[in-house]
Scaffold this active site. Structure first.
Site, PDB file in Angstrom:
ATOM      1  N   HIS A  71     -24.565 -27.632  62.898  1.00 59.31           N
ATOM      2  CA  HIS A  71     -23.551 -28.297  62.078  1.00 59.31           C
ATOM      3  C   HIS A  71     -23.837 -29.784  62.017  1.00 59.31           C
ATOM      4  O   HIS A  71     -24.002 -30.425  63.063  1.00 59.31           O
ATOM      5  CB  HIS A  71     -22.149 -28.068  62.656  1.00 59.31           C
ATOM      6  CG  HIS A  71     -21.760 -26.629  62.694  1.00 59.31           C
ATOM      7  ND1 HIS A  71     -22.214 -25.767  63.675  1.00 59.31           N
ATOM      8  CD2 HIS A  71     -20.985 -25.891  61.859  1.00 59.31           C
ATOM      9  CE1 HIS A  71     -21.720 -24.554  63.438  1.00 59.31           C
ATOM     10  NE2 HIS A  71     -20.978 -24.606  62.343  1.00 59.31           N
ATOM     11  N   LYS A 113     -16.251 -38.927  30.590  1.00 57.73           N
ATOM     12  CA  LYS A 113     -16.372 -38.526  29.171  1.00 57.73           C
ATOM     13  C   LYS A 113     -17.215 -39.495  28.347  1.00 57.73           C
ATOM     14  O   LYS A 113     -17.891 -39.080  27.415  1.00 57.73           O
ATOM     15  CB  LYS A 113     -14.983 -38.430  28.547  1.00 57.73           C
ATOM     16  CG  LYS A 113     -14.215 -37.228  29.030  1.00 57.73           C
ATOM     17  CD  LYS A 113     -12.870 -37.137  28.381  1.00 57.73           C
ATOM     18  CE  LYS A 113     -12.105 -35.971  28.976  1.00 57.73           C
ATOM     19  NZ  LYS A 113     -10.745 -35.864  28.507  1.00 57.73           N
ATOM     20  N   LYS A 147     -27.585 -20.096  60.661  1.00 58.92           N
ATOM     21  CA  LYS A 147     -26.449 -20.774  60.010  1.00 58.92           C
ATOM     22  C   LYS A 147     -26.705 -22.279  60.013  1.00 58.92           C
ATOM     23  O   LYS A 147     -26.887 -22.879  61.078  1.00 58.92           O
ATOM     24  CB  LYS A 147     -25.124 -20.472  60.717  1.00 58.92           C
ATOM     25  CG  LYS A 147     -23.948 -21.212  60.045  1.00 58.92           C
ATOM     26  CD  LYS A 147     -22.624 -20.993  60.746  1.00 58.92           C
ATOM     27  CE  LYS A 147     -21.558 -21.865  60.089  1.00 58.92           C
ATOM     28  NZ  LYS A 147     -20.308 -21.911  60.879  1.00 58.92           N
ATOM     29  N   GLN A 174      -7.678 -27.420  23.913  1.00 57.33           N
ATOM     30  CA  GLN A 174      -9.028 -27.945  24.132  1.00 57.33           C
ATOM     31  C   GLN A 174      -9.875 -26.936  24.912  1.00 57.33           C
ATOM     32  O   GLN A 174     -11.077 -26.807  24.686  1.00 57.33           O
ATOM     33  CB  GLN A 174      -9.020 -29.339  24.778  1.00 57.33           C
ATOM     34  CG  GLN A 174      -8.395 -29.461  26.182  1.00 57.33           C
ATOM     35  CD  GLN A 174      -9.304 -28.993  27.292  1.00 57.33           C
ATOM     36  OE1 GLN A 174     -10.515 -29.161  27.193  1.00 57.33           O
ATOM     37  NE2 GLN A 174      -8.725 -28.407  28.324  1.00 57.33           N
ATOM     38  N   SER A 184     -11.047 -23.738  58.569  1.00 56.34           N
ATOM     39  CA  SER A 184     -11.760 -24.056  59.807  1.00 56.34           C
ATOM     40  C   SER A 184     -12.822 -25.132  59.548  1.00 56.34           C
ATOM     41  O   SER A 184     -13.520 -25.534  60.460  1.00 56.34           O
ATOM     42  CB  SER A 184     -12.401 -22.806  60.397  1.00 56.34           C
ATOM     43  OG  SER A 184     -13.387 -22.309  59.520  1.00 56.34           O
ATOM     44  N   ALA A 233      -9.669 -39.645  26.616  1.00 55.10           N
ATOM     45  CA  ALA A 233      -8.563 -38.992  25.906  1.00 55.10           C
ATOM     46  C   ALA A 233      -7.933 -39.960  24.909  1.00 55.10           C
ATOM     47  O   ALA A 233      -7.560 -39.568  23.797  1.00 55.10           O
ATOM     48  CB  ALA A 233      -7.532 -38.480  26.909  1.00 55.10           C
ATOM     49  N   ARG A 259     -19.786 -23.084  48.651  1.00 58.50           N
ATOM     50  CA  ARG A 259     -18.986 -21.983  49.193  1.00 58.50           C
ATOM     51  C   ARG A 259     -18.765 -20.885  48.151  1.00 58.50           C
ATOM     52  O   ARG A 259     -18.595 -19.731  48.491  1.00 58.50           O
ATOM     53  CB  ARG A 259     -17.644 -22.528  49.700  1.00 58.50           C
ATOM     54  CG  ARG A 259     -17.840 -23.553  50.805  1.00 58.50           C
ATOM     55  CD  ARG A 259     -16.538 -24.068  51.349  1.00 58.50           C
ATOM     56  NE  ARG A 259     -16.773 -24.973  52.464  1.00 58.50           N
ATOM     57  CZ  ARG A 259     -17.012 -24.582  53.720  1.00 58.50           C
ATOM     58  NH1 ARG A 259     -17.039 -23.294  54.005  1.00 58.50           N
ATOM     59  NH2 ARG A 259     -17.210 -25.470  54.664  1.00 58.50           N
ATOM     60  N   GLN A 279     -12.708 -25.971  52.771  1.00 58.61           N
ATOM     61  CA  GLN A 279     -12.960 -24.524  52.706  1.00 58.61           C
ATOM     62  C   GLN A 279     -11.935 -23.902  51.742  1.00 58.61           C
ATOM     63  O   GLN A 279     -10.750 -24.149  51.882  1.00 58.61           O
ATOM     64  CB  GLN A 279     -12.752 -23.948  54.102  1.00 58.61           C
ATOM     65  CG  GLN A 279     -13.183 -22.546  54.329  1.00 58.61           C
ATOM     66  CD  GLN A 279     -13.004 -22.206  55.814  1.00 58.61           C
ATOM     67  OE1 GLN A 279     -11.899 -21.944  56.255  1.00 58.61           O
ATOM     68  NE2 GLN A 279     -14.073 -22.267  56.561  1.00 58.61           N
ATOM     69  N   ASP A 332     -11.004 -32.311  22.784  1.00 56.45           N
ATOM     70  CA  ASP A 332      -9.708 -32.958  23.067  1.00 56.45           C
ATOM     71  C   ASP A 332      -9.016 -33.351  21.772  1.00 56.45           C
ATOM     72  O   ASP A 332      -7.798 -33.258  21.637  1.00 56.45           O
ATOM     73  CB  ASP A 332      -9.924 -34.255  23.871  1.00 56.45           C
ATOM     74  CG  ASP A 332     -10.200 -33.982  25.334  1.00 56.45           C
ATOM     75  OD1 ASP A 332      -9.888 -32.871  25.805  1.00 56.45           O
ATOM     76  OD2 ASP A 332     -10.741 -34.884  26.003  1.00 56.45           O
ATOM     77  N   GLY A 354       1.256 -31.940  27.699  1.00 57.53           N
ATOM     78  CA  GLY A 354      -0.203 -31.954  27.831  1.00 57.53           C
ATOM     79  C   GLY A 354      -0.758 -30.557  28.056  1.00 57.53           C
ATOM     80  O   GLY A 354      -1.943 -30.308  27.808  1.00 57.53           O
TER      81      GLY A 354
HETATM   82  P1  NAP Z   1     -10.508 -42.047  31.502  1.00 57.32           P
HETATM   83  O1  NAP Z   1     -11.551 -41.999  30.459  1.00 57.32           O
HETATM   84  O2  NAP Z   1     -10.902 -42.388  32.889  1.00 57.32           O
HETATM   85  O3  NAP Z   1      -9.414 -43.111  31.027  1.00 57.32           O
HETATM   86  C1  NAP Z   1      -8.312 -43.402  31.819  1.00 57.32           C
HETATM   87  C2  NAP Z   1      -7.367 -44.361  31.086  1.00 57.32           C
HETATM   88  O4  NAP Z   1      -6.183 -44.444  31.861  1.00 57.32           O
HETATM   89  C3  NAP Z   1      -7.924 -45.778  30.938  1.00 57.32           C
HETATM   90  O5  NAP Z   1      -7.434 -46.326  29.746  1.00 57.32           O
HETATM   91  C4  NAP Z   1      -7.298 -46.472  32.160  1.00 57.32           C
HETATM   92  O6  NAP Z   1      -7.097 -47.861  31.971  1.00 57.32           O
HETATM   93  C5  NAP Z   1      -5.958 -45.802  32.228  1.00 57.32           C
HETATM   94  N1  NAP Z   1      -5.392 -45.815  33.569  1.00 57.32           N
HETATM   95  C6  NAP Z   1      -5.830 -45.096  34.624  1.00 57.32           C
HETATM   96  N2  NAP Z   1      -5.047 -45.352  35.689  1.00 57.32           N
HETATM   97  C7  NAP Z   1      -4.105 -46.213  35.273  1.00 57.32           C
HETATM   98  C8  NAP Z   1      -3.007 -46.839  35.910  1.00 57.32           C
HETATM   99  N3  NAP Z   1      -2.735 -46.600  37.201  1.00 57.32           N
HETATM  100  N4  NAP Z   1      -2.233 -47.671  35.211  1.00 57.32           N
HETATM  101  C9  NAP Z   1      -2.500 -47.910  33.915  1.00 57.32           C
HETATM  102  N5  NAP Z   1      -3.528 -47.357  33.241  1.00 57.32           N
HETATM  103  C10 NAP Z   1      -4.319 -46.516  33.926  1.00 57.32           C
HETATM  104  O7  NAP Z   1      -9.705 -40.669  31.597  1.00 57.32           O
HETATM  105  P2  NAP Z   1      -9.416 -39.593  30.439  1.00 57.32           P
HETATM  106  O8  NAP Z   1     -10.468 -38.579  30.486  1.00 57.32           O
HETATM  107  O9  NAP Z   1      -9.128 -40.305  29.184  1.00 57.32           O
HETATM  108  O10 NAP Z   1      -8.106 -38.865  30.998  1.00 57.32           O
HETATM  109  C11 NAP Z   1      -6.877 -39.573  31.065  1.00 57.32           C
HETATM  110  C12 NAP Z   1      -5.729 -38.616  31.405  1.00 57.32           C
HETATM  111  O11 NAP Z   1      -5.594 -37.647  30.395  1.00 57.32           O
HETATM  112  C13 NAP Z   1      -5.909 -37.830  32.710  1.00 57.32           C
HETATM  113  O12 NAP Z   1      -4.669 -37.715  33.364  1.00 57.32           O
HETATM  114  C14 NAP Z   1      -6.372 -36.476  32.250  1.00 57.32           C
HETATM  115  O13 NAP Z   1      -6.004 -35.457  33.176  1.00 57.32           O
HETATM  116  C15 NAP Z   1      -5.576 -36.353  30.970  1.00 57.32           C
HETATM  117  N6  NAP Z   1      -6.216 -35.420  30.061  1.00 57.32           N
HETATM  118  C16 NAP Z   1      -5.541 -34.284  29.733  1.00 57.32           C
HETATM  119  C17 NAP Z   1      -6.086 -33.374  28.886  1.00 57.32           C
HETATM  120  C18 NAP Z   1      -5.321 -32.157  28.518  1.00 57.32           C
HETATM  121  O14 NAP Z   1      -5.935 -31.177  28.079  1.00 57.32           O
HETATM  122  N7  NAP Z   1      -4.007 -32.169  28.650  1.00 57.32           N
HETATM  123  C19 NAP Z   1      -7.367 -33.582  28.352  1.00 57.32           C
HETATM  124  C20 NAP Z   1      -8.020 -34.763  28.666  1.00 57.32           C
HETATM  125  C21 NAP Z   1      -7.444 -35.665  29.533  1.00 57.32           C
HETATM  126  P3  NAP Z   1      -8.253 -48.949  32.263  1.00 57.32           P
HETATM  127  O15 NAP Z   1      -9.053 -49.029  31.011  1.00 57.32           O
HETATM  128  O16 NAP Z   1      -7.490 -50.165  32.580  1.00 57.32           O
HETATM  129  O17 NAP Z   1      -9.035 -48.422  33.440  1.00 57.32           O
END
Ligand code: NAP
Length: 546
Positions: A143, A314, A170, A503, A229, A389, A208, A233, A351, A496
């Site tokens: 390990h 992305k 292992k 998506q 464990s 997004a 895993r 896991q 998306d 969402g």
């Molecule tokens: P991303 O490319 O990393 O972009 C994140 C965005 O959120 C950036 O504009 C960032 O601002 C902002 N942000 C993050 N934390 C923050 C905070 N604490 N306060 C203020 N702004 C904040 O991520 P993404 O792929 O676009 O995804 C964003 C969200 O959408 C996630 O929660 C993801 O789970 C959700 N999502 C959902 C679906 C769905 O199917 N429902 C699909 C895609 C994404 P900065 O530019 O300042 O860093």
């Protein structure tokens, strides 16, 4: 840092790994022998093949008193007996001699497997002086709780373990990044003796699940969450019900979601169930990835056939693909990568359609209209966030004729996206007092409010009063604080989860190359609130129309 090894060099011809089915072993870690026996019975009921009796976990363990009861026949499951010392990550804190005596007794009582650590394997062999019962298989284990050594070092560790006379090797190491696991896969594939090869912690999670593909002898699954464990896991129930490990073999194609974090994603549950429904030999796993380019060049075999992309990869995915669909390129974000038959990676964005169609249908339902004209045309559409997004939503709303406004924590990124779309940019504090007109649409595309931070929200309830429609890309939980407060203010809310389903449907079509029927895929998604209790929905997704 150890060199990464490309899995294109690792994935073997199917015949090379034609080994026995990978066993599922559940560790029994209770403090009292009676509870440990109950855990073994529970593991058998779950469908495990082996139970690991962790003797070092028992308090006040007395071998001659406790082992006969624990190993009494008939037993619910074959027993793997482990008495792990502190210096190898266990709890036993004493001399080797009494520990060896307990393991010898376990062998005499008919334990099917006994585990001994490499560091004392020679000493144990001398202690046993050839008296190991034929039927008991000796696992010699190593390990490493710090890292995963290079492929060469793993190879010499393997040789060292084999030299002890082990029946089963292992090797458990620790991943500092997901590419480390590729070296373990390489060892599994090329090993000529039965081998358990696992990589601990969440970056090693795929080891895993995918070990049946690479010929691992056994994988561990916990009885329940909190009973692990080793770090990260999975539960035995998830291995069986979500990841379908009984069906994984050398030819199984691997798909997954690339993200950081990625543990919250429901995509593995949905896609695995969908693969199962259409009878496709494929598995979908979470890939916790730090460096996307490094990940894609390491796992470059055709068997790693397609990926979903989430936070924060992305945008990097656009650069990492060989070809990018024109809409995804315009958006500047790829959420789906497919490996074509010529090996090239092609990027798409699902998306955009998923989110925009969900919002349009939400508005239509609230207005009881079936008009095909977009209800977004002419509306003021405010996007919070400028990441992957955010770009997809902004692009989609613009396409539908909305006037788009971008608000983001990092104002420069808001400006950049706003310039691209041709609209104004706001800071998050400016957004609080932004209400130029009635009937506005708000779309949160940040992770604010996502589990576990469910009490967070991107905009105050007061400010929400200006919006007629509010959409939240966050889907864990289904009803975020933002959506709850928006509904209380009288807005039409769109979850969402609706975007997630749509998506995912688009991704599944890219992965399988065949269309799916909307309401059947949706029924499947809705049945998966709890993956372990959800009943199997054979046929819920139609057979692909080939
Ligand atoms: P991303 O490319 O990393 O972009 C994140 C965005 O959120 C950036 O504009 C960032 O601002 C902002 N942000 C993050 N934390 C923050 C905070 N604490 N306060 C203020 N702004 C904040 O991520 P993404 O792929 O676009 O995804 C964003 C969200 O959408 C996630 O929660 C993801 O789970 C959700 N999502 C959902 C679906 C769905 O199917 N429902 C699909 C895609 C994404 P900065 O530019 O300042 O860093």
């Amino acid at each position: 840092m150890a060199a990464a090894m490309s899995v294109s060099a690792v994935v073997p011809p199917a015949a090379a790994v034609a080994r026995a089915r990978t066993l599922l072993c559940v560790p029994a870690t209770a403090r009292a022998p009676r509870e440990m026996a109950a855990e073994v019975a529970a593991a058998a009921a779950l469908g495990a093949d082996v139970a690991e009796l962790r003797l070092d976990r028992l308090s006040g363990f007395a071998p001659r008193r406790d082992l006969p009861a624990l190993l009494a026949k008939p037993r619910a499951l074959p027993a793997l007996v482990t008495y792990r010392p502190k210096w190898e990550g266990g709890e036993y804190d004493g001399d080797d001699e009494p520990r060896f005596e307990a393991l010898q007794l376990a062998m005499e009582l008919g334990a099917e497997y006994v585990d001994i650590e490499l560091k004392v394997a020679d000493k144990f062999m001398k202690f046993m002086s050839g008296k190991k019962p034929e039927k008991c298989k000796l696992i010699v284990s190593s390990h490493n709780y710090d890292n995963t050594p290079s492929a060469e070092e793993l190879g010499s560790l393997l040789a060292q373990i084999q030299a002890t006379g082990a029946d089963i090797v292992k090797i458990a190491t620790t991943a500092t990044e997901i590419v480390d696991v590729s070296r373990m896969f390489q060892i599994l594939v090329h090993c000529q003796v039965p081998i358990i090869g696992l990589v601990m912690n969440d970056r090693g999670f795929i080891s895993r699940v995918l070990c049946p593909k690479f010929g691992g002898y056994l994988t561990f699954g916990s009885l329940a969450k909190g009973k692990e464990s080793a770090p990260a896991q999975p539960t035995a129930a998830d291995l069986i019900n979500v990841y379908n490990i009984r069906q994984i073999g050398p030819d199984t194609r691997v798909f997954g979601i690339i993200g950081k974090p990625v543990g919250h994603s429901k995509s593995p549950i949905l896609h695995n169930e969908a693969f199962r429904s259409v009878g496709m030999d494929a598995v979908y796993v979470p890939f916790l990835v730090d460096d996307l380019a490094r990940f894609l060049t390491t796992y470059s075999s055709p068997d790693f056939a397609g990926f979903s992309c989430t936070i924060p990869h992305k945008e990097a995915a656009v650069r990492c693909c060989d070809e990018v669909d024109p809409i995804a390129r315009d958006i500047g974000a790829v959420n789906t990568i497919v490996r074509r038959s010529d090996g090239k990676l092609v990027g798409y964005n699902t998306d955009y359609v998923g989110a925009i169609s969900a919002i349009e249908d939400g508005i239509r339902a609230s207005q009881s209209t079936h008009s095909t004209a977009s209800p977004l045309a002419g509306r003021l559409f405010v996007v919070i966030g400028a990441g992957g997004a955010g770009k997809a939503l902004a692009y989609g709303a613009k396409e539908k004729g909305a006037r788009v406004v971008i608000a983001n924590r990092t104002f420069a990124r808001a400006q950049e996206l706003a310039n691209l779309i041709g609209g104004p940019a706001l800071t998050l504090s400016e957004l609080e007092n932004y209400h130029p007109e009635e009937g506005m649409v708000l779309a949160n595309t940040t992770a604010i409010g996502m589990h576990p931070n469910v009490n967070d929200t991107p905009l105050s309830k007061q400010a929400l009063k200006s919006y007629a429609v509010v959409f939240d890309a966050v889907y864990t939980p289904k009803e975020t604080r933002l959506l709850r407060e928006a509904a209380e203010c009288g807005a039409t809310v769109v979850s969402g989860l609706e975007m997630f389903i749509r998506q995912a449907m688009g991704q599944f079509e890219h992965f399988t190359g065949t269309p799916v029927v909307d309401n059947e895929f949706r029924a499947l998604a809705n049945s998966l609130e709890n993956p372990c209790t959800a009943k199997r929905t054979q046929g819920a997704v139609p057979k692909p129309r080939l």
